[in-house]
Every structure is written in C-alpha cells, then in structure tokens.
Design a protein around this motif. Structure first.
Motif, short mmCIF file in Angstrom:
data_model
loop_
_atom_site.label_atom_id
_atom_site.label_comp_id
_atom_site.label_asym_id
_atom_site.label_seq_id
_atom_site.Cartn_x
_atom_site.Cartn_y
_atom_site.Cartn_z
N ILE A 16 -4.02 -2.19 -4.84
CA ILE A 16 -4.01 -3.47 -4.13
C ILE A 16 -2.63 -4.11 -4.23
O ILE A 16 -2.09 -4.63 -3.25
CB ILE A 16 -5.10 -4.41 -4.70
N PHE A 17 -2.02 -4.05 -5.42
CA PHE A 17 -0.69 -4.64 -5.62
C PHE A 17 0.34 -3.97 -4.70
O PHE A 17 1.14 -4.65 -4.06
CB PHE A 17 -0.28 -4.48 -7.09
N VAL A 18 0.32 -2.63 -4.64
CA VAL A 18 1.28 -1.89 -3.80
C VAL A 18 1.08 -2.25 -2.33
O VAL A 18 2.05 -2.46 -1.59
CB VAL A 18 1.14 -0.37 -4.03
N LEU A 19 -0.18 -2.36 -1.90
CA LEU A 19 -0.46 -2.71 -0.51
C LEU A 19 0.07 -4.10 -0.17
O LEU A 19 0.74 -4.29 0.84
CB LEU A 19 -1.96 -2.65 -0.25
N VAL A 169 3.96 -9.14 12.86
CA VAL A 169 3.41 -9.83 11.68
C VAL A 169 1.90 -9.97 11.83
O VAL A 169 1.14 -9.73 10.89
CB VAL A 169 4.07 -11.22 11.50
N ASP A 170 1.45 -10.35 13.03
CA ASP A 170 0.02 -10.51 13.29
C ASP A 170 -0.73 -9.20 13.09
O ASP A 170 -1.79 -9.16 12.46
CB ASP A 170 -0.17 -11.04 14.72
N LEU A 171 -0.17 -8.11 13.62
CA LEU A 171 -0.80 -6.80 13.49
C LEU A 171 -0.90 -6.39 12.02
O LEU A 171 -1.97 -5.97 11.55
CB LEU A 171 0.01 -5.75 14.27
N PHE A 172 0.22 -6.53 11.28
CA PHE A 172 0.20 -6.12 9.87
C PHE A 172 -0.72 -7.02 9.03
O PHE A 172 -1.32 -6.55 8.07
CB PHE A 172 1.61 -6.11 9.29
N TYR A 178 -8.01 -5.53 6.65
CA TYR A 178 -8.92 -4.38 6.72
C TYR A 178 -8.73 -3.44 5.52
O TYR A 178 -9.71 -2.97 4.93
CB TYR A 178 -8.74 -3.61 8.03
N VAL A 179 -7.47 -3.17 5.19
CA VAL A 179 -7.20 -2.26 4.07
C VAL A 179 -7.64 -2.89 2.75
O VAL A 179 -8.18 -2.20 1.88
CB VAL A 179 -5.70 -1.86 4.04
N LEU A 180 -7.44 -4.20 2.60
CA LEU A 180 -7.89 -4.87 1.38
C LEU A 180 -9.40 -4.79 1.23
O LEU A 180 -9.92 -4.55 0.12
CB LEU A 180 -7.43 -6.33 1.37
N ILE A 186 -13.69 0.55 -2.36
CA ILE A 186 -13.38 1.72 -3.19
C ILE A 186 -13.33 1.36 -4.67
O ILE A 186 -13.87 2.08 -5.52
CB ILE A 186 -12.05 2.36 -2.74
N VAL A 187 -12.69 0.22 -4.98
CA VAL A 187 -12.60 -0.21 -6.38
C VAL A 187 -13.99 -0.47 -6.94
O VAL A 187 -14.29 -0.08 -8.07
CB VAL A 187 -11.70 -1.47 -6.50
#
Length: 201
Positions: A16-19, A169-172, A178-180, A186-187
């Motif tokens: 999570i930190f790396v993301l 910026v909006d896309l990321f 979503y990734v979080l 997963i965590v």
C-alpha cells in the motif's frame, strides 16, 4: 502473532505504501506541469498580449500624428513614445518566445528602427512625403497582428497541456482507488487465511 503473520502484515502495508508513493510522485509531476503551464499562460502570453496592446496604442498615435501633420507631436511626444516602445521591447524580449515568435519579433524590432528613420525623413520633408512612412507603419501593424495571433495559439497550446495533465491526475486518482480496494481485499485474505484450519478440514 507468528513471524509468518508479521511478514504478511509488513508486506501488505508495504504494498500500500509503495502504491501511494508511486501515485503521489505521478500526481506531483502532473501538478508541476499544470503549474508551469499556468505561469506560462500568464507571464508569456497574457502579459505579452498587454505589451502588444500598448505597442498598438503607440503606433496608432504615431499614425494619427502623421495623418494630421502634427508638428508638435514630432517635437516632443514622439521621443517620449519611442522611449516607452523601447522599454516595452525589453520587457517583451525577457519572455519565452517560440521560434516563429522570435522571428516575427526580430522583424518587428527592425521595422521599428526603420519607422523612426522614416519619421525623421518625414519631418525633414516638411511632412509632405509620407508614402514610405505609411508603408512602414503598416509593416509594424502587421507584425503586431502576427504576434497577437501567436499569443492566442500558444495560450491554447498551454491550456491543452494543462488539460492533459489534469486528466492524467484524474485517471491515476481513480486507478489508485481501485488498486487500494484490491490491495485491501488481498491484505484481508492474507491476514484471515489460516493454512492450519484449511488443512484440518
């Protein structure tokens, strides 16, 4: 808590930190692009547009004086205007110029010098022969028109850069959410999954 569980926790938090770090770096880069674009629009386009407007006012005043054969104008006011024009030329040259803008601006400066020479010649002919002076004023006005058009197109180009950066910026930001969510699931699976229980079943 076993060592394996501790490792799972550390790996989950580290992912999570790396993301978050990666997306923040990308966001920072896009923010800098927007900031640079906004500064460029103001300093190199809006301010220059104001300078071009002032040039136009002074050239128009010269044109009116020529048409009216105003001898008092050529005695005092014209020298004052020429000084103000030179100050504006210096201010303009301190901005960022595109290659095409630099070419037209250099032509404009040369036409200004020739305009001053034509004005002196006009005064020396007792304000009779004005064809060359009128032609030179037209050249200067054409340069100003071209420079003004460049400001508009470059301002639009900078706005597109800003828009692309904001869209990025909006896309990321959406991808980050979503990734979080995915990483949180997963965590949770890693933490809640107990291989001993599944082997007992």
């Amino acid at each position: 808590m076993t060592i394996l569980n501790k490792i799972k926790w550390v790996l989950g938090i580290l992912m999570i930190f790396v993301l978050i770090l990666a997306t923040n770096l990308i966001d920072r880069n896009n923010f800098l692009r927007v900031k640079d674009s906004v500064i460029t629009i103001y300093e190199d386009r809006l301010v220059v547009n104001d300078i071009i407007f002032e040039f136009s006012q002074y050239v128009h005043e010269k044109e009116i004086a020529m048409m009216g054969k105003d001898s008092t104008f050529y005695g005092n006011r014209n020298l004052e205007i020429n000084d103000k024009i030179q100050t504006l030329v210096r201010r303009y040259s301190e901005t960022k110029l595109t290659k095409e803008e630099e070419r037209i601006f250099n032509e404009f400066r040369q036409n200004l010098e020739e305009l001053e020479l034509q004005e002196r010649a006009y005064v020396q002919t007792n304000m009779i022969e004005r064809t060359s002076l009128l032609s030179k004023i037209d050249d200067v006005k054409e340069n100003l028109f071209d420079l003004s058009k460049i400001q508009l197109s470059e301002g639009g180009r900078q706005m597109n850069i800003s828009k692309k950066a904001v869209d990025s910026v909006d896309l990321f930001t959406r991808l980050e959410i979503y990734v979080l969510i995915f990483l949180a699931i997963i965590v949770q699976v890693i933490i809640l999954y107990d291989p001993k229980k599944s082997s007992e079943d």
